[in-house]
Structures are given as C-alpha cells and as structure tokens.
Write an enzyme that holds these catalytic residues in place. Structure first.
Site, PDB file in Angstrom:
ATOM      1  N   ARG A   1       9.051   0.430  30.491  1.00 33.58           N
ATOM      2  CA  ARG A   1       8.973   1.234  30.990  1.00 33.58           C
ATOM      3  C   ARG A   1       9.617   0.263  32.740  1.00 33.58           C
ATOM      4  O   ARG A   1       9.302  -0.266  33.835  1.00 33.58           O
ATOM      5  CB  ARG A   1       7.193   1.452  31.756  1.00 33.58           C
ATOM      6  CG  ARG A   1       7.672   3.125  32.580  1.00 33.58           C
ATOM      7  CD  ARG A   1       6.070   3.366  33.909  1.00 33.58           C
ATOM      8  NE  ARG A   1       5.353   3.773  31.960  1.00 33.58           N
ATOM      9  CZ  ARG A   1       5.621   4.717  32.172  1.00 33.58           C
ATOM     10  NH1 ARG A   1       5.862   5.762  32.435  1.00 33.58           N
ATOM     11  NH2 ARG A   1       4.297   4.980  30.902  1.00 33.58           N
TER      12      ARG A   1
ATOM     13  N   ARG B   1      14.088   2.203  24.536  1.00 39.82           N
ATOM     14  CA  ARG B   1      12.689   2.031  23.591  1.00 39.82           C
ATOM     15  C   ARG B   1      12.734   1.780  22.140  1.00 39.82           C
ATOM     16  O   ARG B   1      12.875   1.519  21.495  1.00 39.82           O
ATOM     17  CB  ARG B   1      11.886   3.430  23.911  1.00 39.82           C
ATOM     18  CG  ARG B   1      11.913   3.418  25.431  1.00 39.82           C
ATOM     19  CD  ARG B   1      10.471   4.009  25.793  1.00 39.82           C
ATOM     20  NE  ARG B   1       9.460   3.738  26.901  1.00 39.82           N
ATOM     21  CZ  ARG B   1       8.456   4.876  27.574  1.00 39.82           C
ATOM     22  NH1 ARG B   1       8.035   5.965  26.245  1.00 39.82           N
ATOM     23  NH2 ARG B   1       8.028   4.601  28.475  1.00 39.82           N
TER      24      ARG B   1
ATOM     25  N   SER C   1      11.242  13.482  23.905  1.00 40.50           N
ATOM     26  CA  SER C   1      10.849  15.110  24.882  1.00 40.50           C
ATOM     27  C   SER C   1      11.737  16.068  24.873  1.00 40.50           C
ATOM     28  O   SER C   1      12.950  16.087  25.260  1.00 40.50           O
ATOM     29  CB  SER C   1       9.896  14.418  25.876  1.00 40.50           C
ATOM     30  OG  SER C   1       8.955  16.350  26.673  1.00 40.50           O
TER      31      SER C   1
ATOM     32  N   GLU D   1       6.040   7.300  23.145  1.00 41.72           N
ATOM     33  CA  GLU D   1       7.280   8.051  23.668  1.00 41.72           C
ATOM     34  C   GLU D   1       8.297   8.056  23.111  1.00 41.72           C
ATOM     35  O   GLU D   1       8.979   7.243  24.271  1.00 41.72           O
ATOM     36  CB  GLU D   1       6.606   9.173  24.749  1.00 41.72           C
ATOM     37  CG  GLU D   1       8.209  10.118  24.733  1.00 41.72           C
ATOM     38  CD  GLU D   1       8.348  10.873  26.008  1.00 41.72           C
ATOM     39  OE1 GLU D   1       9.015  10.695  27.004  1.00 41.72           O
ATOM     40  OE2 GLU D   1       6.656  10.556  27.115  1.00 41.72           O
TER      41      GLU D   1
ATOM     42  N   ARG E   1      14.670   6.074  37.535  1.00 42.94           N
ATOM     43  CA  ARG E   1      13.428   6.667  37.962  1.00 42.94           C
ATOM     44  C   ARG E   1      12.747   6.149  38.908  1.00 42.94           C
ATOM     45  O   ARG E   1      12.811   4.674  38.411  1.00 42.94           O
ATOM     46  CB  ARG E   1      12.562   7.115  37.243  1.00 42.94           C
ATOM     47  CG  ARG E   1      13.321   8.147  35.775  1.00 42.94           C
ATOM     48  CD  ARG E   1      12.564   8.980  34.912  1.00 42.94           C
ATOM     49  NE  ARG E   1      13.213   9.632  33.880  1.00 42.94           N
ATOM     50  CZ  ARG E   1      13.210  10.559  33.459  1.00 42.94           C
ATOM     51  NH1 ARG E   1      11.607  10.102  32.725  1.00 42.94           N
ATOM     52  NH2 ARG E   1      13.569  11.155  32.181  1.00 42.94           N
TER      53      ARG E   1
END
Length: 430
Positions: free
Chosen positions: A277, A391, A352, A349, A262
């Site tokens: 991130r 994460r 999801s 988070e 990403r």
C-alpha cells in the site's frame, strides 16, 4: 449522478437502493430541493408570460394615444423584468444546491449485487490456479534475499516519507517488464487502444468520475488547484466528457500505464510493511465506453482481460462480487480479483473491475446518438485494473520464491528480460 426524473417517479425504489448504501430517507430531501427549484422556474415562466402580454399591449396603447395605460404597462414590464431576474437567480441557486447534493450520493447497486456490510459478505464467483507448496516457511516479498539489495524503503523514506519505495537494478527492470507485458497483452490480444494521458487534471475531471466532491481527502492537490490522478480511470473516462458519439463508434476500449497517487486517508496502520500500500504506484488501467445494452457483458469481458494476465503469469487468484457495503461509490457492480500471496497466506486485491452504468456519464455529460432514434442517450462507463503493477510484482516474487531466497520468474516475461528467467539470491537476473 442520478436522474432526478427517476427519483420523482419512484422515490420509494430510490430510497430502497440508497438504504443498501447506508443512507436513509434521501428522496425527501432531494424532492424538497427539486420542488423549490421547480416552483421558482414556474413563477419565472408566469412572470415572463405576463411581461410578454404587457409588451404586446403597450404598442396598442401608444397607437391609441392612451398615456395612462401606456405608463401602467411600462411599469408592469419594468417590474416583471426585475421579478424574472430574481426568480431565475433563485432557481439557479436551488439548481446548484440540488446538483451538489446529488453529486455527494453514491451509485445505485444492481439488483443482483449481494447485500452486506464488509468484505466478509463478498461472494466468490471464480478461482484459478494451485497455491504453491513450499518445503520452507514462505517469506514476504521484502524478506527475500533477492530483494534485500534492490528494494529500498529507507532511502525512499528519507526522500518522501513513509509508503514510498525505490526499486533498483533487476527489480526495477522486472517491474517495468510486468507493465510492458500487461500493455502488450491488452493491445495485441484484447484489442484495447493504448493511451498515454496526463497525471495532472482539473476539478472537472475528478468530478466526472466521482472522486470529487466527496473524496477530496483521498487524493493529492497541487498548489495551482490541479489534482494528481489516483488512477488513469480519471483521464481515460474523461476523454469522452461533453462529447456526443455515434452508436456505431461504440464500444470504445482503452488502456493506459500510469503513475497513480493516493493519500490513503483513513488507512493508518494498514499494510505498513513492504510495498503493498503505497502513496505512489503504477497501474495498467482499462476503461470501456459502451452502449447501455452492452454494459453487463462488457464487465464480464473486462474481468476476463484482467484474469488472463494472472493466468499467463501462473499466479493463483480468485474473483469475488463485492457486496453493497464494500463497493466503490461510483460502481453499480464490482468484480474484485484477488491474487494469492504466500508470504501473507491470503488473497489480496490486485484488480477491481466495475460497471458504473450512466452514473459517470451524467456527471461528464457523455452521450451518444442512437442509430434508430434522434434522442440522445447517456453512454455507460466501465473501468478496471489490468493490473496493479506493484502488487503483481509482489505476487510474482512470493509465488516464485525458492529456498535460497531466489525467485523463479514466469516464462512469459523472458522476452522482456533478455531471456532471463530467475532472480538469484543476490538480486541479479540469470
């Protein structure tokens, strides 16, 4: 993508749902494009009928040796052929414009999704586990003695730029163990089918799941026009693209561990410390292809699959329903699972899980044949992280940290770590 027939039948309801996505008066633009397209189609159909009628009469004129009528009818046929071709071309152009417009629009939220503008308006629906209490100030994952030698951001930066990391030795093994544990749990306990899919895809795959055309800046494109996947949701979901399934073959439940890429467009300055991130990361993804009547129950099931991983690792978490302003474009309803990170003193988070209804299926033309009907229907698609591996590594490190900078590891990982249960302060397994 949205069903144009439903927009025609109830434009006010459609506009109300798009208002929740901060888009106003959408139906009027759609219906204008649609009406132009339909007008061209009707005109082409009328011209075709006139040509066919002239074609029937031209044989009679020739048989009756009526040369003037024959020449007139031949002229009509020639003119109508050109007219039909022009009208069909114009209809195709309008259809393309309409499709491109619809492709840019987000999905319609379900009626029970909380209305709001940001994550502050999300609603908590579950909380599990006790937050660890330390007799010292909790550190972030990259500050621990156990990770200083095995988490290398500087070398990664020299190789690739910012937001990359190199894990070495025991930390790399722990990262791999987490992914293996997740996969084994989903396959053996949750009965998902393990897949190994490409990380390079064509435009059609990214369009099918909704990354394109609207979110091109969020992904990486290669020089030959293919895309690096932002998640294996793209490949797993597109395995049913342009297919017709049998109702009895549903549900189809899949999982895959893959690299993800990403660009993090628009996230400058956010979470720049550590590996929270990254531009390249790993994730274990879950995707379900289901009958429309199973869609909501499947979302709850998928959410529980992700929660089970965290519970097995004894990581505190909470689950929230995302509000309309915080939900992804392809989703109708989303459950975010947020793991507790003591170093940041907040939930972040880690998964999801979303139901997309038939939104992606329409883009992919993924349908099934009902047992009781001959009419084909679009399937419903769901996707969820089960979990983001990096994460999860952060959460294991921060929740298991000890005063000397070493880390107590979850017992369920011992079979994957040669029976070891701790990262010592030098970063070695023991």
């Amino acid at each position: 993508m949205h069903d144009i027939r439903l927009i025609r039948e109830n434009p006010e309801e459609f506009d109300a749902k798009m208002e929740l996505r901060k888009l106003s008066n959408i139906s009027s633009q759609i219906l204008t494009l649609d009406e132009i397209r339909r007008t061209k189609i009707r005109a082409a159909e009328k011209a075709l009928a006139e040509r066919n009628n002239a074609s029937k009469k031209i044989g009679e004129a020739k048989a009756n040796d009526n040369e003037s009528e024959f020449n007139e009818l031949r002229s009509i046929i020639s003119e109508k052929k050109i007219e039909i071709s022009l009208l069909e071309d114009e209809a195709k152009k309008q259809d393309k414009l309409l499709t491109e417009y619809l492709m840019q629009l987000p999905n319609s939220p379900m009626s029970d999704v909380p209305v709001g503008d940001s994550e502050k308006d999300n609603i908590e629906i579950n909380q599990w586990g006790e937050k660890p209490e330390f007799e010292f100030k909790a550190k972030e994952h990259f500050e621990l003695s156990a990770t200083i030698k095995t988490m290398d951001f500087e070398t990664a930066r020299n190789l690739s730029g910012s937001r990359f990391v190199i894990l070495t030795g025991s930390l790399a093994r722990l990262h791999r163990a987490l992914a293996q544990f997740m996969l084994d749990t989903h396959v053996e306990k949750h009965e998902l089918t393990e897949m190994n899919t490409p990380v390079l895809v064509r435009d059609e795959a990214m369009i099918g799941t909704g990354q394109l055309p609207k979110f091109t800046d969020d992904s990486y494109q290669t020089t030959d026009g293919r895309w690096l996947i932002p998640t294996s949701e793209v490949t797993l979901t597109n395995t049913v693209a342009n297919k017709i399934m049998k109702e009895e073959d549903l549900p189809i439940r899949m999982t895959a561990h893959s690299l993800c890429f990403r660009s993090e467009a628009g996230s400058a300055g956010r979470d720049t410390s550590g590996m929270l991130r990254q531009h390249q990361f790993e994730k274990v993804e879950m995707v379900s292809i289901v009958h429309p009547k199973q869609s909501i129950d499947e979302l709850d099931r998928m959410t529980k699959c992700a929660e089970t991983i965290l519970e097995s690792l004894h990581l505190p978490y909470r689950t929230v329903v995302l509000c309309t302003g915080d939900m992804g474009a392809s989703a109708r309803r989303t459950h975010d699972i947020e793991v507790w990170l003591p170093g940041q003193n907040k939930y972040r988070e880690i998964s999801s899980c979303s139901t997309c209804g038939d939104f992606q299926a329409r883009r992919m033309n993924a349908r099934f044949k009902p047992i009781q009907s001959k009419k084909l229907e679009f399937v419903h698609t769901l996707n969820g992280s089960g979990l983001a591996v990096g994460r999860c590594l952060i959460a294991v490190l921060e929740n298991g940290q000890l005063i000397d900078g070493s880390v107590k590891l979850p017992d369920v990982l011992m079979p994957y770590l040669g029976g070891k249960s701790k990262l010592n302060s030098n970063g070695d397994l023991e």
